[in-house]
Write a protein that holds these residues in place. Structure first.
Motif, mmCIF file in Angstrom:
data_model
loop_
_atom_site.group_PDB
_atom_site.id
_atom_site.type_symbol
_atom_site.label_atom_id
_atom_site.label_comp_id
_atom_site.label_asym_id
_atom_site.label_seq_id
_atom_site.Cartn_x
_atom_site.Cartn_y
_atom_site.Cartn_z
ATOM 1 N N ASN A 43 0.830 -1.219 0.000
ATOM 2 C CA ASN A 43 0.000 0.000 0.000
ATOM 3 C C ASN A 43 0.858 1.261 0.000
ATOM 4 O O ASN A 43 0.545 2.241 -0.678
ATOM 5 C CB ASN A 43 -0.931 0.011 1.218
ATOM 6 C CG ASN A 43 -2.077 -0.978 1.062
ATOM 7 O OD1 ASN A 43 -2.450 -1.343 -0.060
ATOM 8 N ND2 ASN A 43 -2.639 -1.431 2.172
ATOM 9 N N LYS A 44 1.945 1.211 0.758
ATOM 10 C CA LYS A 44 2.839 2.381 0.812
ATOM 11 C C LYS A 44 3.434 2.655 -0.563
ATOM 12 O O LYS A 44 3.516 3.800 -1.004
ATOM 13 C CB LYS A 44 3.967 2.130 1.813
ATOM 14 C CG LYS A 44 3.577 2.446 3.234
ATOM 15 C CD LYS A 44 4.764 2.334 4.157
ATOM 16 C CE LYS A 44 4.330 2.644 5.581
ATOM 17 N NZ LYS A 44 5.179 2.034 6.591
ATOM 18 N N LYS A 45 3.834 1.572 -1.246
ATOM 19 C CA LYS A 45 4.449 1.745 -2.573
ATOM 20 C C LYS A 45 3.452 2.330 -3.563
ATOM 21 O O LYS A 45 3.778 3.204 -4.353
ATOM 22 C CB LYS A 45 4.944 0.387 -3.091
ATOM 23 C CG LYS A 45 6.259 -0.017 -2.497
ATOM 24 C CD LYS A 45 6.822 -1.235 -3.224
ATOM 25 C CE LYS A 45 7.898 -1.867 -2.353
ATOM 26 N NZ LYS A 45 7.859 -3.312 -2.328
ATOM 27 N N LYS A 46 2.223 1.821 -3.518
ATOM 28 C CA LYS A 46 1.189 2.319 -4.446
ATOM 29 C C LYS A 46 0.941 3.815 -4.201
ATOM 30 O O LYS A 46 0.900 4.619 -5.134
ATOM 31 C CB LYS A 46 -0.132 1.546 -4.249
ATOM 32 C CG LYS A 46 -0.089 0.115 -4.738
ATOM 33 C CD LYS A 46 -1.455 -0.562 -4.626
ATOM 34 C CE LYS A 46 -1.939 -0.690 -3.214
ATOM 35 N NZ LYS A 46 -3.129 -1.525 -3.043
ATOM 36 N N ALA A 47 0.776 4.157 -2.920
ATOM 37 C CA ALA A 47 0.464 5.548 -2.575
ATOM 38 C C ALA A 47 1.634 6.462 -2.956
ATOM 39 O O ALA A 47 1.436 7.554 -3.499
ATOM 40 C CB ALA A 47 0.154 5.657 -1.086
ATOM 41 N N ILE A 102 -7.300 3.333 -3.582
ATOM 42 C CA ILE A 102 -6.325 2.275 -3.876
ATOM 43 C C ILE A 102 -6.260 1.297 -2.698
ATOM 44 O O ILE A 102 -5.239 1.151 -2.043
ATOM 45 C CB ILE A 102 -4.938 2.886 -4.218
ATOM 46 C CG1 ILE A 102 -4.484 3.933 -3.183
ATOM 47 C CG2 ILE A 102 -4.994 3.558 -5.587
ATOM 48 C CD1 ILE A 102 -3.064 4.458 -3.414
ATOM 49 N N TYR A 103 -7.394 0.663 -2.466
ATOM 50 C CA TYR A 103 -7.519 -0.262 -1.338
ATOM 51 C C TYR A 103 -6.608 -1.483 -1.532
ATOM 52 O O TYR A 103 -5.988 -1.661 -2.589
ATOM 53 C CB TYR A 103 -8.974 -0.702 -1.190
ATOM 54 C CG TYR A 103 -9.916 0.447 -0.862
ATOM 55 C CD1 TYR A 103 -9.740 1.195 0.305
ATOM 56 C CD2 TYR A 103 -10.970 0.780 -1.712
ATOM 57 C CE1 TYR A 103 -10.592 2.249 0.613
ATOM 58 C CE2 TYR A 103 -11.830 1.826 -1.411
ATOM 59 C CZ TYR A 103 -11.634 2.562 -0.250
ATOM 60 O OH TYR A 103 -12.471 3.596 0.057
ATOM 61 N N ASN A 104 -6.621 -2.350 -0.512
ATOM 62 C CA ASN A 104 -5.729 -3.518 -0.509
ATOM 63 C C ASN A 104 -5.743 -4.316 -1.812
ATOM 64 O O ASN A 104 -4.708 -4.777 -2.285
ATOM 65 C CB ASN A 104 -6.149 -4.487 0.612
ATOM 66 C CG ASN A 104 -5.728 -3.990 1.982
ATOM 67 O OD1 ASN A 104 -5.075 -2.958 2.100
ATOM 68 N ND2 ASN A 104 -6.107 -4.714 3.024
ATOM 69 N N ALA A 105 -6.947 -4.511 -2.381
ATOM 70 C CA ALA A 105 -7.051 -5.403 -3.541
ATOM 71 C C ALA A 105 -6.619 -4.737 -4.847
ATOM 72 O O ALA A 105 -6.516 -5.396 -5.884
ATOM 73 C CB ALA A 105 -8.485 -5.924 -3.674
ATOM 74 N N MET A 106 -6.352 -3.451 -4.806
ATOM 75 C CA MET A 106 -5.899 -2.737 -6.011
ATOM 76 C C MET A 106 -4.437 -3.097 -6.269
ATOM 77 O O MET A 106 -3.601 -2.939 -5.377
ATOM 78 C CB MET A 106 -6.048 -1.235 -5.750
ATOM 79 C CG MET A 106 -5.332 -0.300 -6.688
ATOM 80 S SD MET A 106 -6.001 -0.277 -8.338
ATOM 81 C CE MET A 106 -7.670 0.315 -8.068
ATOM 82 N N ASN A 107 -4.154 -3.620 -7.458
ATOM 83 C CA ASN A 107 -2.757 -4.010 -7.660
ATOM 84 C C ASN A 107 -1.895 -2.842 -8.174
ATOM 85 O O ASN A 107 -2.400 -1.844 -8.668
ATOM 86 C CB ASN A 107 -2.620 -5.268 -8.519
ATOM 87 C CG ASN A 107 -3.235 -5.084 -9.872
ATOM 88 O OD1 ASN A 107 -3.122 -4.011 -10.456
ATOM 89 N ND2 ASN A 107 -3.909 -6.108 -10.364
ATOM 90 N N PHE A 108 -0.605 -3.027 -7.999
ATOM 91 C CA PHE A 108 0.372 -1.983 -8.329
ATOM 92 C C PHE A 108 0.270 -1.584 -9.801
ATOM 93 O O PHE A 108 0.357 -0.396 -10.141
ATOM 94 C CB PHE A 108 1.780 -2.524 -8.011
ATOM 95 C CG PHE A 108 2.834 -1.467 -7.995
ATOM 96 C CD1 PHE A 108 2.956 -0.593 -6.928
ATOM 97 C CD2 PHE A 108 3.711 -1.339 -9.058
ATOM 98 C CE1 PHE A 108 3.929 0.389 -6.911
ATOM 99 C CE2 PHE A 108 4.686 -0.352 -9.053
ATOM 100 C CZ PHE A 108 4.794 0.507 -7.974
#
Ligand code: PMP
Length: 364
Positions: free
Chosen positions: A266-270, A335-341
């Motif tokens: 999640n940190k990487k996505k954000a 970009i919840y948990n299930a949202m992939n990179f």
């Protein structure tokens, strides 16, 4: 084309979860019955709810101090129910960080005295109030950990830890539960509608400290946490489908390594998304940088033509659910948990492409 679903909730669920859930609607584990037609008192469902509770405890590091419940009525019922059960004489203190905490305040006022401890309404909720003081007499304080609409989040709970030894703490974690590590022991009550990081709408997760509620007489039966604790979430027919799909999500989360693993993803996505927002001169972030949400990324594009272009690019690339809430405007990428990179990368690519288009517009 599979869409990139950035909706705020109900929102994206893990693909393998949806596949297994679909199969189970047809037939649950070779039982000859659909998940939708089994008795909630039968062994299959009792196993489902027990595993859901034990996996929630495992993932969040919950010990015997707290009970885990799966209820109905959404987070909206918890606004009222939490105040009803935790109200004593003086009333609760609320940190108003946006629409959902304001609604919690409206419900609490129906029970009795309610105190506004701090609010970020002066800046249309683009930050999280800090350094607030509370009255020692408060029956509890209530916070919303992540503000789904505005894209702000309590980064850690240090503000709350200051009080949690002497005051009960209630937290609406509807839009960031299971997304990051936190210490459950700082909270007397946590509630969350399932429809973001857990499963389909219908179930509401409640985590309650056992010794935090004092028995009250004549509460409406459904609104008394004690009844749900005593009946192990089976006071009445539970939302079987929503709980089952939540269990599949919990199993997936456990399989990939639990909260620490999802938190780092999640940190990487954000980071990827916020870096682009900060770099791209067409795009402006909504919330103040220090309080940015890791789940709901809010931003605007001020040039109207470019806004339309951005919408076009989203359509062409299968990006959906990105329109901002009407009280903020602009855009919101959840970009919840299930949202992939990879889906976040697609969004970032579009932002970059948008910038190239305006450069060309300036040249010609
Ligand atoms: N709290 C928060 C933080 C929310 O995002 C929402 C809406 N998704 C709610 C409460 C209301 O939830 P529900 O629709 O489950 O009542």
């Amino acid at each position: 084309m599979k869409k990139h679903n950035f909706s705020a909730g109900p929102s994206i669920l893990e693909n393998e979860v949806i596949k297994k859930a679909s199969k189970s609607v047809l037939e649950l584990d070779n039982s000859g019955l659909s998940l939708l037609e089994i008795s909630h008192r039968g062994n299959s469902f009792v196993e489902i709810i027990e595993e859901s509770i034990s996996l929630t405890k495992k993932l969040l590091g919950i010990t015997d101090t707290h009970e885990v419940l799966f209820l109905q009525g959404g987070a909206s019922l918890q606004f009222y129910m939490s105040a009803l059960n935790f109200f004593n004489e003086y009333g609760g203190g609320y940190i108003d960080t946006g629409t959902w905490s304001s609604k919690a305040i409206i419900e609490a006022k129906k029970i009795g005295n309610t105190h506004l401890v701090a609010s970020s309404s002066d800046m249309n909720y683009n930050y999280i109030p800090k350094g607030f003081k509370i009255d020692n007499d408060l029956d509890y304080i209530h916070i919303t950990s992540n503000n789904t609409i505005y894209g702000t989040q309590f980064q850690d709970f240090s503000e709350i830890k200051r009080f949690s030894k002497k005051t009960k703490v209630i937290c609406d974690m509807s839009s960031d539960i299971f997304s990051r590590n936190f210490d459950v022991n700082n909270f007397d009550l946590i509630y969350a509608g399932a429809q973001k990081n857990l499963g389909p709408a219908g179930a509401t997760l409640v985590i309650i400290k056992k010794n935090s509620i004092t028995a009250k007489k004549n509460l409406p039966s459904y609104l008394d946490y004690k009844n749900h604790i005593d009946k192990k979430s089976m006071f009445n027919t539970p939302p079987v489908f929503s709980i089952y799909v939540s269990l599949l999500t919990l199993r997936w989360l456990d399989k990939i390594g639990g909260i620490s693993v999802i938190e780092s993803i999640n940190k990487k996505k954000a980071k990827l998304l916020y870096n682009e927002i900060d770099r791209n001169h067409l795009i402006e972030g909504y919330s103040v940088k220090t309080d940015r949400s890791m789940m709901n990324v809010t931003f605007s594009i001020n040039d109207l033509k470019m806004q339309n272009k951005f919408n076009e690019l989203c359509n062409e690339n299968g990006i959906v659910g990105i329109k901002g809430h009407r009280s903020v405007g602009g855009f919101r990428a959840s970009i919840y948990n299930a949202m992939n990179f990879e889906s976040v990368e697609v969004l970032v690519e579009i932002m970059k492409e948008l910038e190239k288009k305006i450069k060309w517009r300036r040249i010609f």
